[in-house]
Write a protein that holds these residues in place. Structure first.
Motif, PDB file in Angstrom:
ATOM      1  N   ASP A  47       1.368   6.578  -7.028  1.00  0.00           N
ATOM      2  CA  ASP A  47       0.259   7.477  -7.387  1.00  0.00           C
ATOM      3  C   ASP A  47       0.638   8.934  -7.158  1.00  0.00           C
ATOM      4  OD1 ASP A  47      -1.220   5.229  -8.005  1.00  0.00           O
ATOM      5  OD2 ASP A  47      -2.322   5.213  -6.112  1.00  0.00           O
ATOM      6  N   ALA A  48       1.291   9.197  -6.036  1.00  0.00           N
ATOM      7  CA  ALA A  48       1.704  10.569  -5.724  1.00  0.00           C
ATOM      8  C   ALA A  48       2.735  11.060  -6.729  1.00  0.00           C
ATOM      9  CB  ALA A  48       2.269  10.636  -4.304  1.00  0.00           C
TER      10      ALA A  48
ATOM     11  N   GLN B 225       2.296   1.721  -3.470  1.00  0.00           N
ATOM     12  CA  GLN B 225       1.306   2.207  -4.427  1.00  0.00           C
ATOM     13  C   GLN B 225       0.992   3.674  -4.215  1.00  0.00           C
ATOM     14  OE1 GLN B 225       0.145   0.357  -7.104  1.00  0.00           O
ATOM     15  NE2 GLN B 225      -0.457   2.438  -7.696  1.00  0.00           N
ATOM     16  N   ARG B 226       0.907   4.094  -2.966  1.00  0.00           N
ATOM     17  CA  ARG B 226       0.650   5.511  -2.694  1.00  0.00           C
ATOM     18  C   ARG B 226       1.786   6.389  -3.196  1.00  0.00           C
ATOM     19  NH1 ARG B 226      -1.342   6.392   3.418  1.00  0.00           N
ATOM     20  NH2 ARG B 226      -0.837   8.550   2.813  1.00  0.00           N
TER      21      ARG B 226
ATOM     22  N   GLU C  68       0.822  -1.201   0.000  1.00  0.00           N
ATOM     23  CA  GLU C  68       0.000   0.000   0.000  1.00  0.00           C
ATOM     24  C   GLU C  68       0.864   1.262   0.000  1.00  0.00           C
ATOM     25  OE1 GLU C  68      -2.339  -0.629   3.456  1.00  0.00           O
ATOM     26  OE2 GLU C  68      -3.846  -1.860   2.423  1.00  0.00           O
ATOM     27  N   THR C  69       1.948   1.232   0.771  1.00  0.00           N
ATOM     28  CA  THR C  69       2.878   2.365   0.812  1.00  0.00           C
ATOM     29  C   THR C  69       3.486   2.596  -0.566  1.00  0.00           C
ATOM     30  OG1 THR C  69       3.434   1.968   3.133  1.00  0.00           O
ATOM     31  CG2 THR C  69       5.004   3.265   1.835  1.00  0.00           C
TER      32      THR C  69
ATOM     33  N   ALA D 228       2.377  11.988  -0.906  1.00  0.00           N
ATOM     34  CA  ALA D 228       1.911  10.672  -0.460  1.00  0.00           C
ATOM     35  C   ALA D 228       1.650  10.627   1.043  1.00  0.00           C
ATOM     36  CB  ALA D 228       2.935   9.604  -0.831  1.00  0.00           C
TER      37      ALA D 228
END
Length: 203
Positions: free
Chosen positions: A20-21, A16-17, A13-14, A43
């Motif tokens: 995305d950021a 992916q964030r 999850e980290t 993020a």
């Protein structure tokens, strides 16, 4: 002792964030002007979180590129798997183009990263190798679709290079005039013409 599955999930999850950021930051600031700090701020993480997942912004971009490529290839397989056993070339190309994104944000980021890679010989070789790998994966999928349209590719490498050139060139045109249907129609027709130039059979 922490649960291994929870740690792995949290790490994913980290990561992916951060991806995305980074896309947002690169698109807004430009790849060359972006920093690790900006990505972390967007993020909501520290530099430590970044460096536990990526060595550099270059590595982060390559991971982003790989993720998007895998998604596109999966969509392409799904789209063509559901295609009729026999179809026209026009129909096959339409189905292919439906899952190859023309994305303003992604184009801006990749164009800037390509310029960055051209200034770095080692990175340029990595990018070239990844592009070759993507095309090597796409071509068998495309060959199968063309076979259903009664066509056989005569020069796989030349066709691959021509398709990349057409995609890159027409993407710019479509992004400049997104509401002009004639531009999009011309994009599709150019793909059809290129496929015909490097294949034989009847459609």
């Amino acid at each position: 002792m922490p649960d291994a599955k929870r740690v792995t999930k949290r790490r994913g999850e980290t990561r992916q964030r951060l991806l995305d950021a980074a896309l947002e930051v690169f698109a807004e600031q430009g790849f060359g002007a972006s920093t690790v700090e900006q990505v972390c701020d967007r993020a909501g993480y520290t530099r430590g979180a970044f460096y536990s997942n990526f060595v550099s912004l270059d590595e982060l971009f390559l991971a982003m590129w790989e993720q998007r490529s895998e998604r596109m290839l999966a969509d392409l397989r799904d789209e063509l798997t559901d295609a009729p056993e026999s179809s026209s070339l026009d129909a096959a190309i339409e189905r292919v183009l439906a899952v190859i994104p023309v994305d303003d944000t992604w184009f801006r980021v990749t164009a800037e990263f390509t310029a960055h890679a051209l200034r770095n010989p080692a990175l340029r070789r990595v990018v070239a190798a990844r592009e070759e790998a993507i095309m090597a994966t796409i071509m068998p999928i495309l060959e199968s679709a063309l076979s259903a349209a009664g066509l056989r590719i005569t020069d796989r490498r030349a066709l691959g290079m021509a398709l990349v050139a057409v995609h890159d060139g027409t993407t710019v045109q479509c992004l400049m005039e997104p509401d002009d249907k004639a531009v999009w129609a011309a994009r599709q027709q150019l793909f059809i013409n290129v496929v015909r130039a490097y294949s034989e059979g009847s459609t």
